[in-house]
Design a protein around this motif. Structure first.
Motif, PDB file in Angstrom:
ATOM      1  N   HIS A 141      76.235  94.677  62.501  1.00 48.48           N
ATOM      2  CA  HIS A 141      75.427  94.528  63.717  1.00 48.48           C
ATOM      3  C   HIS A 141      73.996  94.182  63.299  1.00 48.48           C
ATOM      4  N   TRP A 177      82.067 100.729  62.705  1.00 52.38           N
ATOM      5  CA  TRP A 177      82.201  99.685  63.719  1.00 52.38           C
ATOM      6  C   TRP A 177      80.868  99.244  64.285  1.00 52.38           C
ATOM      7  N   ASN A 178      79.771  99.790  63.768  1.00 52.78           N
ATOM      8  CA  ASN A 178      78.450  99.355  64.207  1.00 52.78           C
ATOM      9  C   ASN A 178      77.474  99.553  63.062  1.00 52.78           C
ATOM     10  N   VAL A 204      77.649  97.026  69.649  1.00 54.39           N
ATOM     11  CA  VAL A 204      79.087  96.909  69.434  1.00 54.39           C
ATOM     12  C   VAL A 204      79.720  97.986  70.299  1.00 54.39           C
ATOM     13  N   GLN A 253      74.464  98.720  61.306  1.00 53.59           N
ATOM     14  CA  GLN A 253      73.235  97.995  61.616  1.00 53.59           C
ATOM     15  C   GLN A 253      72.572  97.530  60.325  1.00 53.59           C
ATOM     16  N   VAL A 285      82.226  96.061  61.241  1.00 53.09           N
ATOM     17  CA  VAL A 285      81.418  95.100  61.992  1.00 53.09           C
ATOM     18  C   VAL A 285      79.976  95.241  61.532  1.00 53.09           C
TER      19      VAL A 285
END
Length: 135
Positions: free
Chosen positions: A103, A85-86, A32, A88, A101
């Motif tokens: 991932h 924002w990432n 991302v 995992q 987000v």
């Protein structure tokens, strides 16, 4: 810098020639990423990435896929995104509650049959994100 093959003379020469400070090299996960295209162009990063990929074809400079040439090309010149924002999923990270987000890194991609079953909690997170059950 666990992704670098420091036994390769060509890799070490390229690092020296490109002035990458391995000691200060900071890695990021480009799964991302937000790119300021004006800065990318001004820094000539396309040519840098292509040079690292071309060198890697001739001699193994790095492992771990497409992320290392981006890390090497930027040489640590990037601004990190907030971890939300990432997020995992399935990698032992407990970030889903505040994720912006999700991932799905590595082999744990939920759209792969084996990926859903390989990551603890991935099926629930994926189906919740889709607003469905039993994907």
């Amino acid at each position: 810098t666990h992704f670098l093959n420091c036994s390769s003379a060509a890799a070490l020469r390229r690092l020296r020639d490109s002035r990458v400070d391995v000691g200060a090299l900071d890695a990021f996960n480009a799964g991302v990423a937000v790119v300021r295209l004006d800065r990318w162009a001004a820094q000539g990063l396309t040519k840098e990435v292509e040079a690292w990929v071309a060198l890697n074809r001739l001699t193994p400079v790095f492992a771990l896929g497409s992320n290392p040439p981006l890390v090497l090309a930027t040489g640590g010149r990037f601004e990190p995104l907030h971890p939300s924002w990432n997020c995992q999923v399935g990698g032992g990270h407990d970030c889903r509650a505040n994720a912006s987000v999700l991932h799905w890194s590595g082999e744990r991609k939920p759209w792969w049959g084996s990926g859903l079953n390989a990551a603890a909690g991935a099926r629930d997170a994926w189906t919740t994100a889709l607003g469905s059950r039993g994907a």
